[in-house]
Design a protein around this motif. Structure first.
Motif, PDB file in Angstrom:
ATOM      1  N   VAL B 112       1.166  -1.251  -0.199  1.00 56.84           N
ATOM      2  CA  VAL B 112      -0.224  -0.054   0.118  1.00 56.84           C
ATOM      3  C   VAL B 112       1.310   1.171  -0.191  1.00 56.84           C
ATOM      4  CG1 VAL B 112      -1.705   1.527   1.097  1.00 56.84           C
ATOM      5  CG2 VAL B 112      -2.089  -1.101   0.846  1.00 56.84           C
ATOM      6  N   LEU B 113       1.668   1.583   0.829  1.00 62.80           N
ATOM      7  CA  LEU B 113       2.958   2.647   1.003  1.00 62.80           C
ATOM      8  C   LEU B 113       3.305   2.303  -0.139  1.00 62.80           C
ATOM      9  CD1 LEU B 113       3.268   3.555   3.734  1.00 62.80           C
ATOM     10  CD2 LEU B 113       5.496   2.647   3.892  1.00 62.80           C
ATOM     11  N   THR B 114       4.261   2.085  -0.723  1.00 62.83           N
ATOM     12  CA  THR B 114       5.447   1.940  -1.840  1.00 62.83           C
ATOM     13  C   THR B 114       3.214   2.321  -3.509  1.00 62.83           C
ATOM     14  OG1 THR B 114       4.775  -0.383  -2.680  1.00 62.83           O
ATOM     15  CG2 THR B 114       6.475   0.346  -1.831  1.00 62.83           C
ATOM     16  N   THR B 115       2.681   1.453  -3.392  1.00 65.58           N
ATOM     17  CA  THR B 115       1.807   1.679  -4.664  1.00 65.58           C
ATOM     18  C   THR B 115       1.212   3.929  -4.551  1.00 65.58           C
ATOM     19  OG1 THR B 115       0.924  -0.275  -4.591  1.00 65.58           O
ATOM     20  CG2 THR B 115      -0.286   0.955  -5.381  1.00 65.58           C
ATOM     21  N   LEU B 116       1.120   4.142  -2.799  1.00 66.26           N
ATOM     22  CA  LEU B 116       0.261   5.625  -2.987  1.00 66.26           C
ATOM     23  C   LEU B 116       1.551   5.799  -3.515  1.00 66.26           C
ATOM     24  CD1 LEU B 116      -0.940   5.391   0.779  1.00 66.26           C
ATOM     25  CD2 LEU B 116      -2.501   5.250  -1.644  1.00 66.26           C
ATOM     26  N   ALA B 117       3.029   6.061  -2.628  1.00 65.66           N
ATOM     27  CA  ALA B 117       3.600   6.467  -2.894  1.00 65.66           C
ATOM     28  C   ALA B 117       3.824   6.975  -4.770  1.00 65.66           C
ATOM     29  CB  ALA B 117       5.482   6.315  -2.949  1.00 65.66           C
ATOM     30  N   SER B 118       4.038   5.697  -5.417  1.00 64.86           N
ATOM     31  CA  SER B 118       4.427   5.631  -6.853  1.00 64.86           C
ATOM     32  C   SER B 118       3.129   6.473  -7.640  1.00 64.86           C
ATOM     33  CB  SER B 118       4.528   4.415  -7.077  1.00 64.86           C
ATOM     34  OG  SER B 118       4.239   3.487  -6.784  1.00 64.86           O
ATOM     35  N   VAL B 119       1.921   6.580  -7.167  1.00 61.07           N
ATOM     36  CA  VAL B 119       1.390   6.538  -8.061  1.00 61.07           C
ATOM     37  C   VAL B 119       0.812   7.928  -8.120  1.00 61.07           C
ATOM     38  CG1 VAL B 119      -1.615   6.987  -7.616  1.00 61.07           C
ATOM     39  CG2 VAL B 119      -0.264   4.607  -8.096  1.00 61.07           C
ATOM     40  N   VAL B 120       1.795   9.052  -6.586  1.00 62.34           N
ATOM     41  CA  VAL B 120       1.583  10.357  -6.107  1.00 62.34           C
ATOM     42  C   VAL B 120       2.424  10.986  -7.308  1.00 62.34           C
ATOM     43  CG1 VAL B 120       2.339  11.750  -5.184  1.00 62.34           C
ATOM     44  CG2 VAL B 120       0.573  10.327  -3.859  1.00 62.34           C
ATOM     45  N   VAL B 121       3.778   9.862  -6.721  1.00 59.12           N
ATOM     46  CA  VAL B 121       4.549  10.161  -8.258  1.00 59.12           C
ATOM     47  C   VAL B 121       4.573  10.180  -9.594  1.00 59.12           C
ATOM     48  CG1 VAL B 121       7.369  10.314  -8.588  1.00 59.12           C
ATOM     49  CG2 VAL B 121       6.483  10.350  -6.210  1.00 59.12           C
ATOM     50  N   GLY B 122       3.636   9.390  -9.992  1.00 61.42           N
ATOM     51  CA  GLY B 122       3.310   8.921 -11.345  1.00 61.42           C
ATOM     52  C   GLY B 122       2.087   9.906 -11.662  1.00 61.42           C
ATOM     53  N   VAL B 123       1.383  10.465 -11.562  1.00 60.53           N
ATOM     54  CA  VAL B 123       0.594  11.293 -11.866  1.00 60.53           C
ATOM     55  C   VAL B 123       1.571  13.021 -11.461  1.00 60.53           C
ATOM     56  CG1 VAL B 123      -1.220  13.732 -10.340  1.00 60.53           C
ATOM     57  CG2 VAL B 123      -1.250  10.566  -9.837  1.00 60.53           C
ATOM     58  N   ALA B 124       2.145  13.324 -10.439  1.00 61.60           N
ATOM     59  CA  ALA B 124       3.186  14.516 -11.579  1.00 61.60           C
ATOM     60  C   ALA B 124       4.053  14.396 -12.026  1.00 61.60           C
ATOM     61  CB  ALA B 124       4.362  14.824 -10.094  1.00 61.60           C
ATOM     62  N   LEU B 125       4.269  13.269 -12.512  1.00 56.06           N
ATOM     63  CA  LEU B 125       5.608  12.590 -13.820  1.00 56.06           C
ATOM     64  C   LEU B 125       4.200  13.324 -14.854  1.00 56.06           C
ATOM     65  CD1 LEU B 125       7.470  10.104 -12.604  1.00 56.06           C
ATOM     66  CD2 LEU B 125       8.343  13.015 -12.129  1.00 56.06           C
ATOM     67  N   ALA B 126       3.004  12.321 -14.818  1.00 59.11           N
ATOM     68  CA  ALA B 126       2.737  12.160 -16.386  1.00 59.11           C
ATOM     69  C   ALA B 126       2.086  13.911 -16.399  1.00 59.11           C
ATOM     70  CB  ALA B 126       1.180  11.363 -15.823  1.00 59.11           C
ATOM     71  N   HIS B 127       1.578  14.744 -15.667  1.00 60.75           N
ATOM     72  CA  HIS B 127       0.942  15.968 -15.632  1.00 60.75           C
ATOM     73  C   HIS B 127       2.066  16.667 -16.059  1.00 60.75           C
ATOM     74  CE1 HIS B 127      -1.561  19.189 -14.603  1.00 60.75           C
ATOM     75  NE2 HIS B 127      -0.516  20.083 -14.697  1.00 60.75           N
ATOM     76  N   GLY B 128       3.885  15.999 -15.618  1.00 63.80           N
ATOM     77  CA  GLY B 128       4.849  17.378 -16.356  1.00 63.80           C
ATOM     78  C   GLY B 128       4.586  16.833 -17.618  1.00 63.80           C
ATOM     79  N   GLU B 130       2.560  15.154 -19.529  1.00 67.12           N
ATOM     80  CA  GLU B 130       1.879  16.305 -20.944  1.00 67.12           C
ATOM     81  C   GLU B 130       1.437  17.139 -20.957  1.00 67.12           C
ATOM     82  OE1 GLU B 130      -0.708  14.001 -23.078  1.00 67.12           O
ATOM     83  OE2 GLU B 130       0.527  12.682 -22.231  1.00 67.12           O
ATOM     84  N   LYS B 131       1.517  17.876 -19.710  1.00 67.52           N
ATOM     85  CA  LYS B 131       1.031  19.461 -19.601  1.00 67.52           C
ATOM     86  C   LYS B 131       2.025  20.183 -20.406  1.00 67.52           C
ATOM     87  CE  LYS B 131      -3.013  18.545 -19.037  1.00 67.52           C
ATOM     88  NZ  LYS B 131      -3.592  18.426 -20.335  1.00 67.52           N
ATOM     89  N   TYR B 132       2.984  19.862 -19.779  1.00 65.72           N
ATOM     90  CA  TYR B 132       4.428  21.082 -19.946  1.00 65.72           C
ATOM     91  C   TYR B 132       4.938  20.712 -21.543  1.00 65.72           C
ATOM     92  CZ  TYR B 132       3.675  22.039 -15.024  1.00 65.72           C
ATOM     93  OH  TYR B 132       3.198  22.150 -13.996  1.00 65.72           O
TER      94      TYR B 132
END
Lengths: 322, 326
Positions: B112-128, B130-132
């Motif tokens: 659970v811990l590693t999943t939450l961490a990697s999805v949070v980072v993943g959202v930020a990276l995907a955002h960067g 895709e959007k920047y």
């Protein structure tokens, strides 16, 4: 002006159908004032995310580069290597010297049909095993990808799910194979396992190719010109999807060559798969020689990535790689 | 009425088989084509997955470790007694060894811990991504996807390169602070210590962040950019735009990514085998099989593991994104 603002209010348009009006009434519509979070994110948000991207890329890629550099180092005790450049680690990892370390390496040269190739046995054998997995994948994955993309039938959704979702994790499949096929040669068991575990990558890659074509029209044109259905499939439809088929094969091959969890449980005898050779190097050999062994795989992946770029794929990003 | 229905179904099945072999209408021919296309996959799934899994379930109730014979639920009894013994209050009276409870609990919280961490980072990276407007974006995508091709054992080695006793960061930090590299290394520490678990955590992230990022990039590609631009034009801050416009659109994608990344986390084996930092379920399989060959126990544990992953994957995907199950 007010009308436009009201109409344009960003109402969360997600799956929360029930009570969406209530949500608006309770005032979760954003405040005019952006608030502290808004102001902070407006000023530093972009730089924070860009920095995170940079840190992540360094975190992921720097150790790969360091490992590659280390494989040529004579000594590495502090932060930087010392002692100049050597190829000893590579020679030992590739099994080209007659030392104790080399017997743990890839060992000997591959003899095929009486011709001795300058390829180490384990490496060559693993590559062939992975290739076998890819062949099975092609036979299995391309038709099923075509079926779920082109036709609509009962159970299509489930078939699609099982084709693109690796339902059984590698280690579980390994334990299941232990009792089911105890007398099967390791090579065959590994090939079947590889093809099953990596099938989703093939199906996703080929599917994306099929989805970009007007399958119905292509098929109907060929049929109306007199081609039989099998002929249409083999000489018209499949060649059109060659980009997806090639990139799917490359990805499957690379992932199968490095499959560890399943191989570790299932392998019993015969030539060793490449991933087990990597594991032995990592757990038993000195750091620099393990670096050389892993660098062999890095070189393969880099070559494969270059090939993928040539087919229009960006690295190993097929379908989010489950 | 119901009997009639049943006969009709039987007739249809019989008629269906006949028309598959000798089709008359075009629709029958199409059905035969679909069957022909699906047969290779179904055969592989049957012999490669279904039969082995059934045998595994059968093995888990076998009385012998070397063959399938008899029926005994000893393995399951031990497993569930052990799980119960681990539960704080309920398990006080149970005399079993809580080892399986411990490994299952470790797998769950660490996953659970590693999943939450990697999805949070993943959202930020995907955002960067895709959007920047980033320089060399194609190269960035290729670099971030690179670790997807690496097996867990290599991810573990990457952690040794960074944080091991001779690791680059360990030595750089030791050089700056004057500490002993052996005392601050994140790998090679005794199992279960904070430093070792931190090292394993980063090793998991090494494999999981790229996967999470690419799952989320798929959701980001489908985001309606007009709505975002409208929100920005109407005066919403970037955060408000993300919170009220982008996030609701990618929410199903995030849930899907959480489920699939969690599956990945539970199934990671090589990384744990090399780093030996925490006894999780997959690591326990290795002990059951290589240390004492207790295949019945390993099969029982694998059966529980398998049922758990299947149930939560399908339950999760059913409730979140219909597109995966069609």
């Amino acid at each position: 002006m007010t009308d436009a603002a009201d109409a344009g209010t960003p109402t969360p348009d997600s799956g929360t159908v029930a009570g969406s009006a209530g949500v608006v009434d309770r005032g979760t519509v954003p405040e005019r004032d952006p608030g502290l979070v808004g102001r902070v994110s407006a000023t530093v948000g972009r730089s924070v995310i860009t920095a995170l991207l940079a840190v992540t890329v360094v975190f992921l890629i720097a150790p790969v580069v360091i490992t590659f550099v280390a494989s040529f180092a004579v000594e590495w005790t502090g932060v930087v290597p010392s002692g100049g450049v050597t190829f000893d680690n590579w020679r030992q990892a590739l099994g080209l010297t007659e030392t104790l370390g080399a017997t743990r390496g890839l060992g000997g040269q591959l003899s095929l049909l009486g011709v001795t190739l300058p390829i180490p046995t384990t490496l060559g054998f693993s590559m062939l095993l992975a290739l076998g997995g890819v062949v099975v994948n092609l036979v299995v994955g391309v038709p099923v990808a075509y079926a779920v993309t082109r036709y609509d039938f009962y159970g299509r959704g489930w078939l699609n799910t099982f084709a693109v979702l690796p339902v059984v994790p590698g280690i579980i499949l390994g334990i299941a194979f232990l009792r089911t096929y105890p007398s099967l040669p390791s090579a065959v068991a590994l090939m079947v396992g590889y093809s099953l575990l990596k099938a989703p990558y093939m199906v996703l890659a080929v599917q994306s190719s099929f989805e970009s074509m007007d399958l119905r029209q292509i098929e109907e044109s060929a049929r109306s010109l007199g081609a039989s259905w099998p002929r249409t499939l083999l000489t018209v439809v499949v060649p059109n999807a060659k980009t997806g088929i090639i990139s799917g094969s490359i990805v499957c091959w690379t992932l199968a060559a490095a499959e560890f969890n399943f191989s570790y449980i299932v392998y019993s005898r015969g030539p060793k798969p490449f991933s087990l050779f990597l594991f032995e190097n990592i757990s038993n050999n000195p750091f620099l020689r393990a670096s050389a062994a892993i660098s062999i795989y890095f070189l393969i992946v880099v070559a494969v990535t270059a090939l993928l770029q040539a087919t229009g794929q960006r690295g190993f990003s097929i379908g989010g790689a489950r | 009425m119901s009997t009639l229905d049943r006969w009709r179904v039987l007739d249809r099945v019989r008629g269906g088989t006949a028309s598959l072999l000798d089709p008359v209408t075009e629709r029958d021919r199409e059905r035969r084509r679909i069957a022909a296309l699906a047969v290779p996959f179904l055969a592989l799934a049957l012999f490669g997955a279904f039969i082995p899994i059934v045998v595994m379930f059968r093995m888990s109730v076998s009385t012998s470790n070397l063959a399938i014979e008899g029926v005994s639920f000893v393995a399951y009894e031990r497993l569930f007694a052990s799980m119960l013994a681990f539960v704080p209050v309920l398990g006080d009276g149970v005399g079993a060894d809580p080892v399986y409870g411990v490994v299952i609990w470790n797998s769950l919280w660490f996953g659970v811990l590693t999943t939450l961490a990697s999805v949070v980072v993943g959202v930020a990276l995907a955002h960067g991504l895709e959007k920047y407007d980033l320089p060399r974006q194609g190269l960035l995508v290729t670099l971030i996807s690179f670790p997807i091709s690496l097996p867990g054992i290599v991810a573990a080695f990457m952690m040794i390169v960074w944080f091991g006793k001779t690791g680059v960061l360990t030595n750089a930090f030791a050089f700056l602070s004057g500490a002993d590299p052996g005392g601050i290394a994140l790998t090679g520490q005794p199992s279960g210590t904070t430093l070792a678990i931190l090292g394993l955590f980063l090793g998991y992230l090494y494999s999981m962040i790229p996967r999470a990022t690419f799952l989320l990039r798929g959701s980001y590609a489908e985001v309606n950019t007009d709505a975002e631009e409208a929100a920005r034009a109407l005066g919403a801050t970037p955060w408000q735009t993300f919170r009220y416009v982008t996030l609701p659109q990618i929410r199903p994608g995030i849930v899907g990514a959480l489920i699939l990344t969690f599956r990945t986390a539970l199934a990671i084996f090589g990384t744990v085998l090399v780093l030996k930092a925490l006894s999780v379920v997959t690591f326990r399989f290795n002990q059951e099989i290589s240390v004492g060959f207790d295949l019945a126990m390993a099969s029982a544990l694998a059966a529980v593991f398998f049922v758990f992953t299947v149930v939560f994957t399908f339950a999760g995907l059913r409730y979140t994104s219909a597109e995966v199950t069609g």
